[in-house]
Design a protein around this motif. Sequence first.
Motif, PDB file in Angstrom:
ATOM      1  N   UNK A  60     101.324   6.938  -4.623  1.00  5.89           N
ATOM      2  CA  UNK A  60     101.314   7.861  -3.491  1.00  5.89           C
ATOM      3  C   UNK A  60     102.456   8.870  -3.602  1.00  5.89           C
ATOM      4  N   UNK A  61     103.611   8.399  -4.013  1.00  2.68           N
ATOM      5  CA  UNK A  61     104.760   9.279  -4.169  1.00  2.68           C
ATOM      6  C   UNK A  61     104.539  10.280  -5.305  1.00  2.68           C
ATOM      7  N   UNK A  62     104.023   9.789  -6.443  1.00  2.00           N
ATOM      8  CA  UNK A  62     103.776  10.675  -7.588  1.00  2.00           C
ATOM      9  C   UNK A  62     102.732  11.743  -7.265  1.00  2.00           C
ATOM     10  N   UNK A  63     101.681  11.341  -6.555  1.00  2.00           N
ATOM     11  CA  UNK A  63     100.581  12.265  -6.258  1.00  2.00           C
ATOM     12  C   UNK A  63     100.789  13.027  -4.950  1.00  2.00           C
ATOM     13  N   UNK A  64     101.812  12.668  -4.190  1.00  2.00           N
ATOM     14  CA  UNK A  64     102.086  13.244  -2.874  1.00  2.00           C
ATOM     15  C   UNK A  64     100.883  13.102  -1.943  1.00  2.00           C
ATOM     16  N   UNK A  65     100.423  11.863  -1.797  1.00  2.00           N
ATOM     17  CA  UNK A  65      99.344  11.532  -0.874  1.00  2.00           C
ATOM     18  C   UNK A  65      99.803  10.362  -0.007  1.00  2.00           C
ATOM     19  N   UNK A  66      99.124  10.172   1.106  1.00  2.00           N
ATOM     20  CA  UNK A  66      99.380   9.019   1.960  1.00  2.00           C
ATOM     21  C   UNK A  66      98.302   7.983   1.690  1.00  2.00           C
TER      22      UNK A  66
ATOM     23  N   UNK B  10      92.880  13.547 -10.852  1.00  2.00           N
ATOM     24  CA  UNK B  10      93.509  12.288 -11.226  1.00  2.00           C
ATOM     25  C   UNK B  10      93.747  11.297 -10.112  1.00  2.00           C
ATOM     26  N   UNK B  11      93.480  11.657  -8.868  1.00  2.00           N
ATOM     27  CA  UNK B  11      93.747  10.745  -7.756  1.00  2.00           C
ATOM     28  C   UNK B  11      92.926   9.464  -7.910  1.00  2.00           C
TER      29      UNK B  11
ATOM     30  N   UNK C  97      92.047  15.851   0.123  1.00  2.00           N
ATOM     31  CA  UNK C  97      91.182  14.831  -0.448  1.00  2.00           C
ATOM     32  C   UNK C  97      91.329  13.582   0.410  1.00  2.00           C
ATOM     33  N   UNK C  98      90.199  13.066   0.898  1.00  2.00           N
ATOM     34  CA  UNK C  98      90.198  11.843   1.695  1.00  2.00           C
ATOM     35  C   UNK C  98      89.358  10.804   0.971  1.00  2.00           C
ATOM     36  N   UNK C  99      89.834   9.575   0.974  1.00  2.00           N
ATOM     37  CA  UNK C  99      89.086   8.482   0.363  1.00  2.00           C
ATOM     38  C   UNK C  99      89.233   7.239   1.228  1.00  2.00           C
ATOM     39  N   UNK C 100      88.162   6.470   1.255  1.00  2.00           N
ATOM     40  CA  UNK C 100      88.195   5.161   1.902  1.00  2.00           C
ATOM     41  C   UNK C 100      87.450   4.205   0.989  1.00  2.00           C
ATOM     42  N   UNK C 101      88.089   3.076   0.701  1.00  2.00           N
ATOM     43  CA  UNK C 101      87.498   2.087  -0.192  1.00  2.00           C
ATOM     44  C   UNK C 101      87.521   0.720   0.466  1.00  2.00           C
ATOM     45  N   UNK C 102      86.430   0.008   0.298  1.00  2.00           N
ATOM     46  CA  UNK C 102      86.338  -1.397   0.703  1.00  2.00           C
ATOM     47  C   UNK C 102      86.557  -2.189  -0.578  1.00  2.00           C
TER      48      UNK C 102
END
Length: 170
Positions: free
Chosen positions: A160-166, A101-102, A135-140
């Motif tokens: 970010x808070x809900x998914x606990x990601x930065x 779901x990220x 999981x790492x993502x980079x978007x332009x």
Amino acid sequence: MTSLILTVIGPDKPGLVECLSQTIAAHDGNWLESALSRLGGKFAGILVIKAPKAKAAGLTNALLELEKSGLKIIVETADEQDRSDTLQSFTLELIGHDKPGIVREISQALAQRHINVESLSTELVSGSMSAELLFKAQAQLLAPENLDFDDLQSAIESIASDLMVDITLN
């Protein structure tokens, strides 16, 4: 000249890029941009090429003939559009524990604000302190000139808070 966009997928084996490049060159095509990867044990990619208009149909047919070697290729004529100068470009970077779901959550927030994803790169990497997958993502991204960045920042921070990601916007 005609610009063509190719999507390519097939069993990963040596010589696939050479086969593609030989076919393109044989029809006076010019390889401009590409993103090619080994994904899920397959060779997959997207390319932008230019070819003389008079040779575009022959090149397309030759590329489609590569299916005999196991490559599935889709060829589309590029839709050359001028980009509005009023669009703002920025990047989004994300890292966190992998979970379903990220991408859905982030892309939904972007779409609601009429933000276009120009490119997206994702990968799973091993955490530095543990063997857990991150999981790492980079978007332009391209956004309308009137985008409320505070609203976007608030929505992204909530996700970010809900998914606990930065997540970082630049």
